[in-house]
Design a protein around this motif. Structure first.
Motif, PDB file in Angstrom:
ATOM      1  N   GLU A 163       0.837  -1.207   0.000  1.00 34.20           N
ATOM      2  CA  GLU A 163       0.000   0.000   0.000  1.00 34.20           C
ATOM      3  C   GLU A 163       0.869   1.253   0.000  1.00 34.20           C
ATOM      4  N   GLY A 164       1.974   1.193   0.726  1.00 31.99           N
ATOM      5  CA  GLY A 164       2.869   2.343   0.769  1.00 31.99           C
ATOM      6  C   GLY A 164       3.406   2.687  -0.608  1.00 31.99           C
ATOM      7  N   TYR A 165       3.780   1.657  -1.346  1.00 34.56           N
ATOM      8  CA  TYR A 165       4.322   1.894  -2.685  1.00 34.56           C
ATOM      9  C   TYR A 165       3.279   2.510  -3.596  1.00 34.56           C
ATOM     10  N   TYR A 166       2.049   2.011  -3.549  1.00 36.05           N
ATOM     11  CA  TYR A 166       1.024   2.518  -4.460  1.00 36.05           C
ATOM     12  C   TYR A 166       0.503   3.889  -4.034  1.00 36.05           C
ATOM     13  N   ASN A 167       0.561   4.164  -2.743  1.00 34.57           N
ATOM     14  CA  ASN A 167       0.078   5.479  -2.300  1.00 34.57           C
ATOM     15  C   ASN A 167       1.145   6.557  -2.432  1.00 34.57           C
ATOM     16  N   GLU A 174       8.390   7.535  -3.168  1.00 35.47           N
ATOM     17  CA  GLU A 174       9.198   7.366  -1.960  1.00 35.47           C
ATOM     18  C   GLU A 174       9.883   6.002  -1.953  1.00 35.47           C
ATOM     19  N   SER A 175      10.957   5.921  -1.183  1.00 37.55           N
ATOM     20  CA  SER A 175      11.728   4.681  -1.149  1.00 37.55           C
ATOM     21  C   SER A 175      10.915   3.567  -0.495  1.00 37.55           C
ATOM     22  N   ILE A 176      11.058   2.368  -1.044  1.00 35.46           N
ATOM     23  CA  ILE A 176      10.352   1.214  -0.454  1.00 35.46           C
ATOM     24  C   ILE A 176      11.301   0.330   0.338  1.00 35.46           C
ATOM     25  N   ASP A 177      12.553   0.781   0.463  1.00 37.35           N
ATOM     26  CA  ASP A 177      13.558  -0.097   1.077  1.00 37.35           C
ATOM     27  C   ASP A 177      13.228  -0.472   2.514  1.00 37.35           C
ATOM     28  N   ASP A 178      12.554   0.423   3.237  1.00 38.20           N
ATOM     29  CA  ASP A 178      12.275   0.126   4.641  1.00 38.20           C
ATOM     30  C   ASP A 178      10.894  -0.469   4.853  1.00 38.20           C
ATOM     31  N   LEU A 179      10.180  -0.687   3.754  1.00 37.73           N
ATOM     32  CA  LEU A 179       8.810  -1.188   3.895  1.00 37.73           C
ATOM     33  C   LEU A 179       8.790  -2.711   3.839  1.00 37.73           C
ATOM     34  N   PRO A 180       7.856  -3.349   4.573  1.00 35.01           N
ATOM     35  CA  PRO A 180       7.754  -4.813   4.471  1.00 35.01           C
ATOM     36  C   PRO A 180       7.416  -5.211   3.041  1.00 35.01           C
ATOM     37  N   SER A 181       8.040  -6.264   2.567  1.00 34.80           N
ATOM     38  CA  SER A 181       7.757  -6.726   1.216  1.00 34.80           C
ATOM     39  C   SER A 181       6.383  -7.392   1.170  1.00 34.80           C
ATOM     40  N   PRO A 182       5.661  -7.273   0.043  1.00 30.64           N
ATOM     41  CA  PRO A 182       4.405  -8.023  -0.079  1.00 30.64           C
ATOM     42  C   PRO A 182       4.640  -9.510  -0.321  1.00 30.64           C
ATOM     43  N   ILE A 183       5.893  -9.871  -0.642  1.00 33.04           N
ATOM     44  CA  ILE A 183       6.206 -11.292  -0.853  1.00 33.04           C
ATOM     45  C   ILE A 183       6.314 -11.936   0.526  1.00 33.04           C
ATOM     46  N   LEU A 184       5.478 -12.929   0.767  1.00 35.98           N
ATOM     47  CA  LEU A 184       5.327 -13.449   2.129  1.00 35.98           C
ATOM     48  C   LEU A 184       6.617 -14.010   2.718  1.00 35.98           C
ATOM     49  N   ASP A 185       7.446 -14.640   1.899  1.00 33.69           N
ATOM     50  CA  ASP A 185       8.631 -15.230   2.524  1.00 33.69           C
ATOM     51  C   ASP A 185       9.638 -14.169   2.913  1.00 33.69           C
ATOM     52  N   ASP A 227      -2.499  -8.859  -6.992  1.00 32.70           N
ATOM     53  CA  ASP A 227      -2.527  -7.809  -5.968  1.00 32.70           C
ATOM     54  C   ASP A 227      -2.423  -6.431  -6.622  1.00 32.70           C
ATOM     55  N   PHE A 228      -1.501  -6.330  -7.580  1.00 35.26           N
ATOM     56  CA  PHE A 228      -1.300  -5.028  -8.225  1.00 35.26           C
ATOM     57  C   PHE A 228      -2.577  -4.597  -8.958  1.00 35.26           C
ATOM     58  N   ARG A 229      -3.216  -5.547  -9.640  1.00 32.36           N
ATOM     59  CA  ARG A 229      -4.445  -5.212 -10.369  1.00 32.36           C
ATOM     60  C   ARG A 229      -5.561  -4.817  -9.409  1.00 32.36           C
ATOM     61  N   TYR A 230      -5.628  -5.512  -8.282  1.00 36.31           N
ATOM     62  CA  TYR A 230      -6.682  -5.184  -7.326  1.00 36.31           C
ATOM     63  C   TYR A 230      -6.453  -3.797  -6.735  1.00 36.31           C
ATOM     64  N   ILE A 231      -5.206  -3.503  -6.386  1.00 36.37           N
ATOM     65  CA  ILE A 231      -4.932  -2.221  -5.731  1.00 36.37           C
ATOM     66  C   ILE A 231      -5.163  -1.076  -6.726  1.00 36.37           C
ATOM     67  N   GLU A 232      -4.926  -1.328  -7.997  1.00 35.94           N
ATOM     68  CA  GLU A 232      -5.244  -0.312  -9.013  1.00 35.94           C
ATOM     69  C   GLU A 232      -6.751  -0.065  -9.042  1.00 35.94           C
ATOM     70  N   SER A 233      -7.526  -1.127  -8.863  1.00 36.34           N
ATOM     71  CA  SER A 233      -8.989  -0.952  -8.893  1.00 36.34           C
ATOM     72  C   SER A 233      -9.456  -0.151  -7.680  1.00 36.34           C
TER      73      SER A 233
END
Lengths: 371, 256
Positions: free
Chosen positions: A93-97, A101-112, B91-97
């Motif tokens: 959400e941070g990246y899309y909003n 801004e840098s995403i380096d300190d944000l949790p990755s959306p990749i679960l592992d 996820d990317f497509r959903y967040i765009e919506s």
């Protein structure tokens, strides 16, 4: 004769009520954490952390870590399992909003990557790491996987962690499916139930293959299945959940007559609760033991909640008291399952824990308090 | 306990391999994400063209094994999925919506790493236990080991192993995926306790005694590529692969 079993050696959780002790105390005092809040563009009932900072995965596990010493497990005899449906979405959400801004300190959306972050925080970098994502049944499937790995001598200890937090992503999504209660809040099994209430949580369990001693809680049986019916709705017959329950009973080498209580999935949606009642009635007929859903008090805590609710079930087995199904005033399912708006005594030492997830995923875990 | 390989498939940029349908070349600039339904599945599936990348790849790899299959104990067949990029593309497509003001339920219900399992289980009526391992490296090897565990512990009579990367090319430049393998692919393997006339014999050794280095995702993909190619060409395979502490050695043999 050795009685090697999978023992819950220690655990820690964070829910809208706080830690394990506080959570169980509030549940047994017939309290609910659900309240109407204005979050993520909706003014509806939520079950949210006392402090929203715990929606950050590091903050949540930092607070649990304070009460658990895990350093002795940082070795090759330990498997670290992270279970989440979506986990921490603040990075996505941070990246899309804020795309500039840098995403380096944000949790990755990749679960592992989140798993790696938690393992590092808990100083468990030398363990073997696995990430499991079975939707809202993730936590229990992670426990079942841990049990398999321990019982087949692959590891001596499993650290099972779970996390899911409220976010605009998930709240808007469930709302788009018309799955949320907008007024009453979650009322599992009630005739006026009108949808689920979203919650959030984090949890850690230490499972060991060990000589089980009196009063230990052991993972006695585990089983899972798929409804193979619909992406978001459960099977109408309850057959899939019943199959998972029977699988767990076979794994535990017991019958349904040995079950003293049921910790239901009980989401407060029309279809889930109806289906679950059918499954329980198919199994127990008119002899259903005391049953409860925790989601009327804690909300639906998603995949991480599947772990946390099991850890709560372990604690209530110690207390021999099943919490009330909050929000229940008049039972609204056809089958006579034994849910109650009051606490119920547990007259035995085995509890059946149920979880289900999108895509028809069903999980059943049986806990036993060794007597 | 005797185990058998009763089906296999692969979908990569080089084309498709299937124990059912043989070698299938891509037509007219097809890619793993644009294959037509008829190339993989003989029945009608009206939603096929709209499937999100992970679901489409998983369903296609499964179809190349299960289309019209007979004598499969579907009540006790599970699915174990290893997924490299989870549901990131969806996820990317959903967040765009969401940003457009109309959160899409069609996208949202697929924004789980487990979504491909739902697609396959529903269409093929597979009701056994499922596991979803989500990791940008190592999930395929863990899925294979997890599937074997389900069979050895008698929790299923067959398990469909799917190893996928459901990433679309338009997502590959997204900085959130900078460490993730960029190539879409899917591999499928049907492992069973039940023998049929085309079964290949399957034996394995696995232990968690290795060092802690996670497998490089390109090495892992190459392993599965070789596995399916060898099964297609000779029916024999004998190679090990490690992921972190997991050491797996698999032997597959065609009965002479």
């Amino acid at each position: 004769m050795s009685a090697l079993k999978v023992v819950i050696s220690d655990s820690g959780i964070l829910t809208p009520f706080g830690n394990l002790e506080s959570t169980v105390k509030n549940l047994l005092a017939c309290k609910s954490s659900i309240k109407k809040e204005n979050l993520f563009g909706l003014s509806i009932p939520f079950a949210s952390f006392e402090d929203p900072k715990y929606r950050n995965i590091s903050e949540a596990f930092s607070i649990i870590k304070k009460t658990m010493d895990l350093t002795e497990y940082n070795n090759s005899d330990t498997v670290f399992i992270y279970a989440a449906a979506k986990g921490d979405l603040s990075g996505l959400e941070g990246y899309y909003n804020y795309p500039n801004e840098s995403i380096d300190d944000l949790p990755s959306p990749i679960l592992d990557k989140q798993a790696e972050q938690v393992a590092t925080l808990l100083q468990l970098q030398n363990t073997h790491r696995i990430t499991i994502s079975n939707a809202c049944a993730s936590g229990q499937i992670a426990i079942e996987t841990a049990k398999e790995l321990l019982e087949t001598d692959q590891f001596k200890t499993a650290i099972v962690t779970g996390f899911d937090a409220l976010s605009k992503f998930t709240v808007s999504g469930f709302n788009s499916l018309s799955a949320l209660s907008h007024s009453l809040g979650a009322r599992p099994f009630d005739e006026s139930r009108d949808g689920l209430t979203m919650g959030e949580c984090a949890g850690i369990a230490i499972l060991k293959i060990d000589d089980a001693k009196e009063n230990d809680i052991v993972i006695m049986g585990a089983g899972s299945s798929n409804d193979a019916n619909h992406r978001t709705g459960p099977s109408r017959t309850g057959d899939g959940l019943l199959a998972a329950i029977k699988s767990s009973l076979r794994d535990a080498n017991i019958t349904e007559n040995d079950i003293a209580a049921v910790k239901c999935h009980g989401t407060s949606t029309n279809y889930n609760d109806a289906m679950e009642a059918k499954a329980l009635y198919s199994l127990f007929q008119d002899n259903c033991p005391p049953a409860a859903s925790l989601k009327g008090a804690l909300g639906h805590m998603s995949g991480g909640g599947s772990l946390v609710e099991t850890l709560i079930a372990a604690e209530i087995l110690h207390k021999r008291l099943l919490p009330p199904t909050m929000g229940l005033t008049k039972c609204g399912v056809e089958e006579p399952i034994k849910v109650s708006p009051e606490t119920q005594a547990i007259e035995g030492n085995k509890i059946l824990c149920l979880s289900a997830g999108f895509g028809g995923l069903n999980s059943s875990i049986i806990l036993e308090k060794v007597s | 306990m005797n185990l058998y390989i009763n089906g296999f498939s692969s979908i990569t940029k080089k084309g498709m391999l299937s124990s059912l349908k043989g070698k299938i070349d891509f037509l007219n600039n097809e890619t793993p994400l644009t294959i037509g339904r008829k190339s993989v599945y003989s029945k009608l599936h009206t939603g096929f063209g709209k499937l999100n990348p992970p679901d489409k790849l998983a369903f296609s790899a499964a179809s190349l094994i299960l289309d019209n299959i007979e004598n499969l104990d579907k009540e006790n067949t599970g699915i174990v999925l290893g997924t490299l990029s989870g549901s990131a593309s969806t996820d990317f497509r959903y967040i765009e919506s969401i940003k457009e003001g109309f959160p899409s339920p069609a996208y949202f219900q697929a924004t789980l790493p487990s979504s491909p399992v739902a697609e396959v289980a529903i269409l093929f009526k597979l009701k056994g236990p499922d596991r979803i391992f989500s990791s940008s490296n190592g999930s395929g090897i863990e899925a294979l080991n997890g599937a074997i565990r389900l069979l050895v512990l008698n929790k299923a009579t067959s398990v469909l192993v799917l190893f996928i990367n459901g990433i679309d090319s338009c997502d590959s430049s997204n900085p959130l995926l900078k460490e993730v393998n960029k190539e879409p692919f899917a591999f499928g393997l049907l492992i069973s306790t039940q023998k049929n006339e085309t079964s290949l014999n399957f034996t394995f050794q696995s232990s968690y005694g290795g060092n802690n280095k996670k497998v490089d995702s390109e090495v892992e993909v190459a392993y599965f590529n070789k596995l399916i190619n060898d099964l297609y060409s000779t029916g024999n395979f004998n190679t090990s692969c490690n992921n972190g502490k997991l050491i797996m050695n698999i032997q597959i043999k065609k009965e002479s």
